[in-house]
Design a protein around this motif. Structure first.
Motif, PDB file in Angstrom:
ATOM      1  N   LYS A  99       0.854  -1.184   0.000  1.00 24.07           N
ATOM      2  CA  LYS A  99       0.000   0.000   0.000  1.00 24.07           C
ATOM      3  C   LYS A  99       0.890   1.235   0.000  1.00 24.07           C
ATOM      4  CE  LYS A  99      -3.931  -2.081   2.362  1.00 24.07           C
ATOM      5  NZ  LYS A  99      -4.784  -2.082   3.578  1.00 24.07           N
ATOM      6  N   TYR A 101       1.069   5.447   0.679  1.00 28.00           N
ATOM      7  CA  TYR A 101       0.374   6.486   1.426  1.00 28.00           C
ATOM      8  C   TYR A 101       0.856   7.867   1.016  1.00 28.00           C
ATOM      9  CZ  TYR A 101      -1.201   2.747   4.520  1.00 28.00           C
ATOM     10  OH  TYR A 101      -1.778   1.609   5.026  1.00 28.00           O
ATOM     11  N   GLU A 119      -4.739   6.676   0.831  1.00 24.97           N
ATOM     12  CA  GLU A 119      -4.173   5.340   0.623  1.00 24.97           C
ATOM     13  C   GLU A 119      -4.318   4.962  -0.844  1.00 24.97           C
ATOM     14  OE1 GLU A 119      -4.950   1.727   3.326  1.00 24.97           O
ATOM     15  OE2 GLU A 119      -6.140   1.316   1.516  1.00 24.97           O
ATOM     16  N   LYS A 156      -2.582   4.997   9.629  1.00 26.87           N
ATOM     17  CA  LYS A 156      -1.968   4.019   8.733  1.00 26.87           C
ATOM     18  C   LYS A 156      -1.657   2.690   9.404  1.00 26.87           C
ATOM     19  CE  LYS A 156       1.419   6.647   7.227  1.00 26.87           C
ATOM     20  NZ  LYS A 156       2.564   7.065   6.413  1.00 26.87           N
TER      21      LYS A 156
END
Length: 281
Positions: A99, A101, A119, A156
């Motif tokens: 992922k 950010y 995200e 997060k």
């Protein structure tokens, strides 16, 4: 006559209070789309757009992978004014499972007033990058950069399930043998006839996640509020620790507490955190 005057006073005070509330609300009129996503993969372009009621607002954006483009600039860190948008490009990212950010800091005239987190993830079913706004928050008062970093980190990470030591034992998360090792470290024992489970140190991200899990009950707290952190080891994927912060109510200390037949001296709330799903994050 006195009753009539009393009612009139109450009515006037109510009107004043209502007006004050309306004024306060108008001063904090935050657009719902302070951070919005536009044309994300609809035409091959990925835009993050910023809105704010103050024309002096600035949005500092930092992306963990790929890069931003704004006007003639391409970089991982870009600052844009309110009413503008930036595009994000993958730049040949190889690991599509991670992922990504975008950390966003809102400032007005140099003072920080808010933050955001976007995200970005690759969707195999769509064969394209997708994005969602995890957080978009502004405050009435200024906040520090340290607070912003903590708020963003908190968005997060996956906060761990938490329980007290006795509940963890009663639910079968910890065994009596585990308790003996925990008591050994908690009590500061040095007995040579007992061989405790060695304490394996946590990586810094895990340790911070544990502390953030502890702080989740205090909306204004950051990692700087932690005043005590005693780590007693990890057992079966459960971290055992004693943690306090500046906002923690003073807990009574018991001179002796027995859990699962194991004695703990000078005992005060030891907490257990479930890390078994850590690697799914």
């Amino acid at each position: 006559m006195r009753k009539i005057l009393t009612k009139i006073c109450i009515f006037l005070l109510s009107m004043i209070f209502a007006c004050a509330c309306l004024v306060g609300c108008s001063n904090d009129n935050q657009p719902k789309d302070m951070i919005s996503l536009n044309a994300w993969q609809a035409n091959g372009e990925n835009f993050i757009e910023f809105s704010h009621q103050n024309s002096n607002a600035q949005f500092e954006c930092v992306v963990s992978d790929g890069s931003f483009s704004y006007e003639n600039e391409t970089a991982k860190t870009i600052t844009v004014p309110a009413g503008k948008k930036i595009s994000w490009k993958a730049d040949g990212i190889q690991n599509l499972e991670n992922k990504i950010y975008a950390d966003i800091v809102l400032s007005v005239s140099g003072d920080i007033y808010g933050y955001g987190v976007v995200e970005i993830a690759y969707s195999e079913s769509k064969s394209a990058w997708t994005a969602k706004v995890l957080a978009s928050k502004q405050f009435k008062k200024t906040i520090t950069l340290s607070q912003v970093k903590s708020f963003i980190a908190n968005r997060k990470v996956k906060l761990y399930e938490e329980m007290d030591l006795e509940s963890a034992f009663n639910h079968g998360c910890l065994t009596a043998e585990d308790l003996k090792s925990i008591a050994y470290y908690h009590n500061g024992e040095t007995a040579s006839d007992f061989d405790p489970v060695p304490i394996m140190p946590l990586i810094s991200k895990m340790e911070n996640n544990v502390k953030l899990s502890y702080l989740k009950s205090y909306s204004s707290a950051t990692l700087e509020n932690i005043t005590a952190y005693d780590y007693y080891g990890t057992y079966n994927g459960y971290v055992v620790a004693y943690i306090t912060c500046t906002l923690t109510p003073t807990s009574p200390t018991q001179s002796e507490k027995t859990i699962g037949g194991v004695k703990f001296y000078n005992y005060s709330s030891i907490t257990v955190y479930n890390l078994n799903d850590y690697y799914n994050f």
